[in-house]
Scaffold this motif. Sequence first.
Motif, PDB file in Angstrom:
ATOM      1  N   ASN A 513      54.058   7.125  17.471  1.00 38.82           N
ATOM      2  CA  ASN A 513      53.764   5.823  18.221  1.00 38.82           C
ATOM      3  C   ASN A 513      53.602   4.775  16.790  1.00 38.82           C
ATOM      4  OD1 ASN A 513      52.933   7.425  20.279  1.00 38.82           O
ATOM      5  ND2 ASN A 513      50.996   7.909  19.876  1.00 38.82           N
ATOM      6  N   TYR A 514      53.938   3.537  17.315  1.00 36.93           N
ATOM      7  CA  TYR A 514      53.828   2.475  16.445  1.00 36.93           C
ATOM      8  C   TYR A 514      53.504   1.349  17.005  1.00 36.93           C
ATOM      9  CZ  TYR A 514      55.574  -1.833  13.926  1.00 36.93           C
ATOM     10  OH  TYR A 514      55.774  -2.937  13.421  1.00 36.93           O
ATOM     11  N   PHE A 515      52.701   0.601  16.326  1.00 35.73           N
ATOM     12  CA  PHE A 515      52.152  -0.848  16.776  1.00 35.73           C
ATOM     13  C   PHE A 515      52.084  -1.859  15.493  1.00 35.73           C
ATOM     14  CE2 PHE A 515      48.257   1.336  16.380  1.00 35.73           C
ATOM     15  CZ  PHE A 515      47.435   0.519  15.622  1.00 35.73           C
ATOM     16  N   SER A 516      52.426  -3.325  15.794  1.00 38.16           N
ATOM     17  CA  SER A 516      52.757  -3.918  14.694  1.00 38.16           C
ATOM     18  C   SER A 516      51.148  -4.318  14.270  1.00 38.16           C
ATOM     19  CB  SER A 516      53.426  -5.098  15.111  1.00 38.16           C
ATOM     20  OG  SER A 516      53.029  -5.843  16.298  1.00 38.16           O
ATOM     21  N   ARG A 517      51.073  -4.966  13.181  1.00 34.36           N
ATOM     22  CA  ARG A 517      49.828  -5.616  12.755  1.00 34.36           C
ATOM     23  C   ARG A 517      48.991  -6.261  13.924  1.00 34.36           C
ATOM     24  NH1 ARG A 517      49.128  -9.213   7.374  1.00 34.36           N
ATOM     25  NH2 ARG A 517      46.797  -9.356   7.333  1.00 34.36           N
ATOM     26  N   THR A 518      47.902  -6.067  13.745  1.00 36.63           N
ATOM     27  CA  THR A 518      46.711  -7.196  14.551  1.00 36.63           C
ATOM     28  C   THR A 518      45.671  -7.637  13.878  1.00 36.63           C
ATOM     29  OG1 THR A 518      45.496  -4.962  15.097  1.00 36.63           O
ATOM     30  CG2 THR A 518      47.276  -5.540  16.644  1.00 36.63           C
ATOM     31  N   GLN A 519      45.186  -8.484  14.313  1.00 36.46           N
ATOM     32  CA  GLN A 519      44.101  -9.350  13.570  1.00 36.46           C
ATOM     33  C   GLN A 519      42.749  -8.910  13.970  1.00 36.46           C
ATOM     34  OE1 GLN A 519      44.926 -11.540  11.129  1.00 36.46           O
ATOM     35  NE2 GLN A 519      47.022 -12.073  11.627  1.00 36.46           N
ATOM     36  N   ARG A 520      41.819  -8.777  12.855  1.00 32.86           N
ATOM     37  CA  ARG A 520      40.388  -8.171  12.836  1.00 32.86           C
ATOM     38  C   ARG A 520      39.561  -9.451  13.656  1.00 32.86           C
ATOM     39  NH1 ARG A 520      39.803  -6.036   8.584  1.00 32.86           N
ATOM     40  NH2 ARG A 520      40.040  -3.802   9.278  1.00 32.86           N
ATOM     41  N   TYR A 521      39.935 -10.724  13.333  1.00 35.38           N
ATOM     42  CA  TYR A 521      39.254 -11.959  13.733  1.00 35.38           C
ATOM     43  C   TYR A 521      40.042 -12.730  14.432  1.00 35.38           C
ATOM     44  CZ  TYR A 521      36.289 -10.244   9.754  1.00 35.38           C
ATOM     45  OH  TYR A 521      35.524  -9.381   8.931  1.00 35.38           O
ATOM     46  N   THR A 522      39.379 -13.498  15.520  1.00 28.24           N
ATOM     47  CA  THR A 522      40.306 -14.248  16.389  1.00 28.24           C
ATOM     48  C   THR A 522      40.789 -15.362  15.524  1.00 28.24           C
ATOM     49  OG1 THR A 522      38.195 -15.678  16.830  1.00 28.24           O
ATOM     50  CG2 THR A 522      38.615 -13.709  18.067  1.00 28.24           C
ATOM     51  N   THR A 523      41.664 -16.262  16.271  1.00 29.89           N
ATOM     52  CA  THR A 523      42.202 -17.433  15.678  1.00 29.89           C
ATOM     53  C   THR A 523      41.117 -18.323  15.518  1.00 29.89           C
ATOM     54  OG1 THR A 523      44.183 -16.933  17.033  1.00 29.89           O
ATOM     55  CG2 THR A 523      43.891 -19.092  15.988  1.00 29.89           C
ATOM     56  N   LEU A 524      40.238 -18.639  16.229  1.00 31.07           N
ATOM     57  CA  LEU A 524      38.952 -19.586  16.218  1.00 31.07           C
ATOM     58  C   LEU A 524      38.293 -19.248  14.891  1.00 31.07           C
ATOM     59  CD1 LEU A 524      37.725 -19.890  19.835  1.00 31.07           C
ATOM     60  CD2 LEU A 524      39.090 -21.848  18.304  1.00 31.07           C
ATOM     61  N   GLU A 525      38.052 -18.002  14.643  1.00 34.93           N
ATOM     62  CA  GLU A 525      37.045 -17.803  13.654  1.00 34.93           C
ATOM     63  C   GLU A 525      37.807 -17.836  12.338  1.00 34.93           C
ATOM     64  OE1 GLU A 525      34.436 -13.936  15.383  1.00 34.93           O
ATOM     65  OE2 GLU A 525      36.504 -13.517  14.704  1.00 34.93           O
ATOM     66  N   ARG A 526      39.212 -17.443  12.332  1.00 35.93           N
ATOM     67  CA  ARG A 526      40.152 -17.769  11.075  1.00 35.93           C
ATOM     68  C   ARG A 526      40.206 -19.146  10.806  1.00 35.93           C
ATOM     69  NH1 ARG A 526      43.237 -14.025  13.439  1.00 35.93           N
ATOM     70  NH2 ARG A 526      45.046 -15.696  13.539  1.00 35.93           N
ATOM     71  N   THR A 527      40.223 -20.044  11.696  1.00 35.43           N
ATOM     72  CA  THR A 527      40.378 -21.427  11.436  1.00 35.43           C
ATOM     73  C   THR A 527      38.946 -22.159  10.924  1.00 35.43           C
ATOM     74  OG1 THR A 527      42.072 -21.558  13.277  1.00 35.43           O
ATOM     75  CG2 THR A 527      40.957 -23.527  12.598  1.00 35.43           C
ATOM     76  N   GLY A 528      37.992 -21.837  11.490  1.00 35.42           N
ATOM     77  CA  GLY A 528      36.495 -22.050  11.267  1.00 35.42           C
ATOM     78  C   GLY A 528      36.220 -21.760  10.066  1.00 35.42           C
ATOM     79  N   GLU A 529      36.638 -20.614   9.471  1.00 36.73           N
ATOM     80  CA  GLU A 529      36.073 -20.002   8.190  1.00 36.73           C
ATOM     81  C   GLU A 529      37.216 -19.210   7.711  1.00 36.73           C
ATOM     82  OE1 GLU A 529      32.667 -17.158   6.176  1.00 36.73           O
ATOM     83  OE2 GLU A 529      32.228 -18.224   8.382  1.00 36.73           O
ATOM     84  N   PRO A 530      38.236 -19.997   6.778  1.00 41.76           N
ATOM     85  CA  PRO A 530      39.458 -19.161   6.270  1.00 41.76           C
ATOM     86  C   PRO A 530      39.095 -18.246   5.288  1.00 41.76           C
ATOM     87  CG  PRO A 530      39.556 -21.642   6.327  1.00 41.76           C
ATOM     88  CD  PRO A 530      38.090 -21.388   6.724  1.00 41.76           C
ATOM     89  N   ASP A 531      37.945 -18.178   4.751  1.00 42.54           N
ATOM     90  CA  ASP A 531      37.570 -17.330   3.690  1.00 42.54           C
ATOM     91  C   ASP A 531      36.697 -16.120   4.355  1.00 42.54           C
ATOM     92  OD1 ASP A 531      38.729 -18.538   1.959  1.00 42.54           O
ATOM     93  OD2 ASP A 531      37.281 -19.925   1.231  1.00 42.54           O
ATOM     94  N   ILE A 532      36.881 -16.194   5.599  1.00 42.86           N
ATOM     95  CA  ILE A 532      36.052 -14.974   6.323  1.00 42.86           C
ATOM     96  C   ILE A 532      36.296 -13.581   5.828  1.00 42.86           C
ATOM     97  CG2 ILE A 532      37.554 -14.388   8.279  1.00 42.86           C
ATOM     98  CD1 ILE A 532      35.057 -14.387  10.032  1.00 42.86           C
ATOM     99  N   ALA A 533      37.294 -13.307   5.430  1.00 44.08           N
ATOM    100  CA  ALA A 533      37.662 -11.726   4.860  1.00 44.08           C
ATOM    101  C   ALA A 533      38.811 -12.029   3.614  1.00 44.08           C
ATOM    102  CB  ALA A 533      37.940 -10.926   5.876  1.00 44.08           C
ATOM    103  N   ALA A 534      38.984 -11.319   3.061  1.00 44.25           N
ATOM    104  CA  ALA A 534      40.238 -11.203   2.035  1.00 44.25           C
ATOM    105  C   ALA A 534      41.542 -10.849   3.076  1.00 44.25           C
ATOM    106  CB  ALA A 534      40.236 -10.067   1.023  1.00 44.25           C
ATOM    107  N   PRO A 535      42.652 -11.900   2.388  1.00 41.73           N
ATOM    108  CA  PRO A 535      43.842 -11.861   3.154  1.00 41.73           C
ATOM    109  C   PRO A 535      44.340 -10.352   3.823  1.00 41.73           C
ATOM    110  CG  PRO A 535      44.030 -13.335   1.094  1.00 41.73           C
ATOM    111  CD  PRO A 535      42.783 -12.422   1.179  1.00 41.73           C
TER     112      PRO A 535
END
Length: 538
Positions: A513-535
């Motif tokens: 089984n394979y699936f591509s990378r997914t984001q842990r945080y939503t787009t809104l969260e990453r936009t509002g706080e770019p440093d919410i987690a390490a890249p």
Amino acid sequence: FGLATGFVSRDNFDLGRRGEDIRRDTYRAVVGLEGNVFEDIEYNASYTFGQTKVANRVLRERLDDRWAAALDVGINPATGLADCKVNYLPGYEPVNVGWNGLPAPTTFAAGECKPFNLFATNPADNAEASAWIAPTGRSDSELTQHVLSGYLSGNLDKLFTLPGGSFGWSVGAEWRREESDGGQSFADLNGLGFGGSVIAPTKGAYEVKEYFGEFRAPLISDQPFIKELTVDGAVRQSSYSTIGKTTTWKVGGEWAPVFDISFRGTYAEAVRAPNVGELFDPGGQTFLFIDDPCDVANLNLGTSNRAANCSAILTGLGIDPTAYTDPNIGSVRGLQTGNRNLKEETAETTTFGVVLRPSFVPRLTASIDYYQIKLKNAINFLDPQDIANQCVDLPTTANQFCDALTRAPSSDPFAPGGIVDFLVQPVNVASFETRGVDFTVNYLLDPSDLGAKKDWGTFNFRLVGNYLDKLSYVNLEGADPDNQKGQEKKPEWQANFDLTWLKGPWQLTYGLNYFSRTQRYTTLERTGEPDIAAPGYL
């Protein structure tokens, strides 16, 4: 230490884990008739009865009144031993407050209480008290279905035939009844269990009357550049006792210029009515964590509406929004129920694709299909975190999500301004849209076709995958789309590969089984706080 009162916190593992032991017995019976009305017209009629009986033993169901009495312990002067005060003090009433803030009804008589030792280190020391405080409850329920259907099918060969063959048709009718007669344990029915909520049984039913017709018309076959050309269609009209009348229909076709390749496409409009559970579930208590979106640390993790909406809500409760932090340190109590105001989902589906069967590679088939689905009034079960976010992220707080939350006033000593209650139920969101590509490759390899002298069996290679181009929700008319593509459990690419070896009675399968990378945080969260987690951990 000279203190008149103290606060004690303890994980009560002595009581054991609350659990369930569920047994399901399913019965199904079908009786039918089939035959010919005329030589080219067949009939089919059937009645189906199905029933599932569920017996649910609820293990270790803590009763709030017994828990309160068992904790209120003193020294019984008659025995000189630790004992429940209700056992030796006439007319004594322990401080008995359930999780709902109200006194829990009494389920025991004087002298029956078993004292619970908060300072015991061995669970065996509290075994008798634990069994009395958290006995085993039971609930029983039945799910029943009746289906009466009949149809006529045939062709029109006596009237005409098409260049590609016979015009096939079918018309019919169906009646269905779905019902649920659920039960709850004695504790839940009387508000005695953990949480103190009265939980009624799931009881409800609906009926459906349907009329349908379909056809298949092979227009051309075995002609130059038209190995096969076929169109088909279907329509179904339904009348639900819960939501009224609905109509679904589809048209489709397939064209194969040669045997090796064919093209296919379908356009359909369909509906899905809410089921018994979505409509009639009376509710059950649940405890879930909510990260308050109005906490000053979370204001920039939502839409541009969040700050203003949170300010209005908190100010109305007498809370300073600029200094508000979430007062909840644990899970929040809530209720999960059905929703009798649900409407049907309506979907528009468009698909088209190609199927390859290359004659120069025997037993190889491959297909690729594009799809686009637009769903209106989609029935969605949002979790409490989504409800809290949507309440303040939409253009206005006059929405169904804010109606599902309760916040404490500033006078509350434990959670001023905090979310203290929530209602989780299926709701009709404004719209849902997805589009992408499905692909399948299947190849059956027989080594003997390659000249192998020994019987090696056969090898089947199968690849099934999907490319997700779009997945978005609009939770309320006028709100911005909530883009879900690439979020958790919604990858852009995913695929399953299986290799199966078959020889005689033996079968061996290897799957990947394979699936591509997914984001842990939503787009809104990453936009509002770019440093919410390490890249590498976004």
